[in-house]
Design an enzyme around this catalytic site. Structure first.
Site, PDB file in Angstrom:
ATOM      1  N   TYR A 204     -14.702   3.255   8.965  1.00 20.70           N
ATOM      2  CA  TYR A 204     -13.244   3.326   9.130  1.00 20.70           C
ATOM      3  C   TYR A 204     -12.898   3.975  10.477  1.00 20.70           C
ATOM      4  CZ  TYR A 204      -8.493   5.050   8.025  1.00 20.70           C
ATOM      5  OH  TYR A 204      -7.145   5.343   8.034  1.00 20.70           O
TER       6      TYR A 204
ATOM      7  N   GLY B 173       0.814  -1.214   0.000  1.00 21.21           N
ATOM      8  CA  GLY B 173       0.000   0.000   0.000  1.00 21.21           C
ATOM      9  C   GLY B 173       0.847   1.263   0.000  1.00 21.21           C
ATOM     10  N   GLN B 174       0.151   2.390   0.174  1.00 21.56           N
ATOM     11  CA  GLN B 174       0.819   3.696   0.094  1.00 21.56           C
ATOM     12  C   GLN B 174       1.900   3.834   1.173  1.00 21.56           C
ATOM     13  OE1 GLN B 174      -1.614   7.058   1.136  1.00 21.56           O
ATOM     14  NE2 GLN B 174      -0.173   8.537   0.263  1.00 21.56           N
TER      15      GLN B 174
ATOM     16  N   LYS C  80     -11.184   2.287  13.722  1.00 21.81           N
ATOM     17  CA  LYS C  80      -9.904   2.792  14.244  1.00 21.81           C
ATOM     18  C   LYS C  80     -10.042   3.139  15.732  1.00 21.81           C
ATOM     19  CE  LYS C  80      -7.118   2.396  10.765  1.00 21.81           C
ATOM     20  NZ  LYS C  80      -6.006   1.443  10.841  1.00 21.81           N
TER      21      LYS C  80
END
Ligand code: AKB
Length: 316
Positions: free
Chosen positions: A143, A12-13, A147
């Protein structure tokens, strides 16, 4: 002691750059990149790679048995925008992936675990400016909910089982090496690509949307700084507020125009990511990270813009 490090979600990033940085510090063969997708050339050819789905506990168990990691970085997650398109999957991946890793870290006595949280843990009733470490937190995306719940689990495993788990609440991360992963802050990367290739960009967030952001170089440096800090210095086992730079699309466009004077910015209406952005902080108070482990960002808006344009220009 020789460190053996697993990075889950390595393609991923963040993973793409973190694996490279960790391999530089700890040796290529000591950093095992893991992902459900085939890695790009650099990751595959600079050290070990394993296909791993963090929801498959038996396979994960085999990986822990094979490598006996001293450190694990769990980056696999669905971000804010893609999470809203598939809420149940986002909850499953973000929550059960974390619990699988926390349990295996206890079983295999992993010395340190890193798990990223996000500014998405804040919500419409959190203070918007210089959002403090401790305040009302009422996230309204799956999300953000995952989190915030994950942060509570991290602190719980630290307090109940003594697991050395560390975490940062990332702002929007801006980088040029790997594509962003489906977040609300992704506009701040797309804008650079389109400025260079088309001379214009249509932003899905409106002109006044100010959000906390950070250049990837700072994020990687801060993450490793937190993981290298003495355990006694880590007073927060949920997740640290982590500040970089805040700006709106309009301010970013003005900075880009210093290098590409004809660049034009327009705005799209009715994008669902606008409501997510509206619920997030405008800026972050990261005084605990500063005090506990000496956090200080190096990239301001102007330095970040110069570096993004220079690197993307040579890529394009
Ligand atoms: C997102 O926009 O979802 C992420 C984040 C701020 O965690 N970049």
């Amino acid at each position: 002691m020789i460190e053996k490090i697993l990075v889950l979600g390595s393609n991923g990033q963040i993973g793409t750059e973190l694996v490279t940085a960790l391999r530089k510090s700890y040796g290529e063969s000591n950093v095992v990149a893991c992902d459900i997708r085939r890695p790009d050339y650099d990751i595959k050819n600079s050290g070990p790679f394993e296909f791993v789905n963090v929801l498959e506990k038996d396979i994960l168990n085999n990986i822990f048995q094979k490598y006996k990691p001293t450190q694990v970085y769990l980056l696999a997650a669905l971000l804010s925008a893609t999470g809203e398109q598939n809420p149940k999957l986002a909850w499953d991946l973000n929550m059960n992936g974390l619990l699988n890793i926390l349990d295996l870290a206890i079983t295999y006595k992993t010395a340190k675990v890193y798990w990223p949280s996000s500014i998405a843990v804040f919500g419409p009733n959190s203070p918007k400016d210089a959002t403090p470490q401790y305040c009302v937190m009422d996230p309204n995306t799956v999300y953000g909910i995952s989190k915030l719940a994950g942060e509570r689990w991290c602190e719980y495993y630290n307090q109940k089982f003594g697991l050395d788990v560390r975490s940062i609440r990332y702002p929007g991360l801006i980088s040029w090496k790997a594509a962003p992963g489906g977040g609300t802050t992704d506009y701040a990367i797309h804008i650079f690509h389109d400025a260079l290739t088309k001379g214009s960009y249509a932003s899905f967030l409106n002109a006044e949307t100010e959000l906390p952001m950070m250049y990837m170089d700072d994020a990687i440096r801060g993450t490793i700084q937190l993981m290298d800090a003495e355990s006694s210095k880590i007073s927060i086992r949920s997740s640290y507020n982590f500040g970089g730079v805040s700006f709106t699309p309009e301010v970013l466009a003005a900075e880009i125009r210093k290098h590409i004077p004809d660049f034009t910015l327009t705005y799209k209406d009715n994008d669902p990511r606008q409501a997510i952005a509206n619920s997030w902080p405008r800026s972050i108070d990261d005084s605990f990270a500063q005090k506990d482990w000496g956090w200080k960002p190096e990239f301001d808006l102007s330095k970040m813009t110069v570096d993004m344009l220079k690197n993307l220009q040579s890529n394009h």
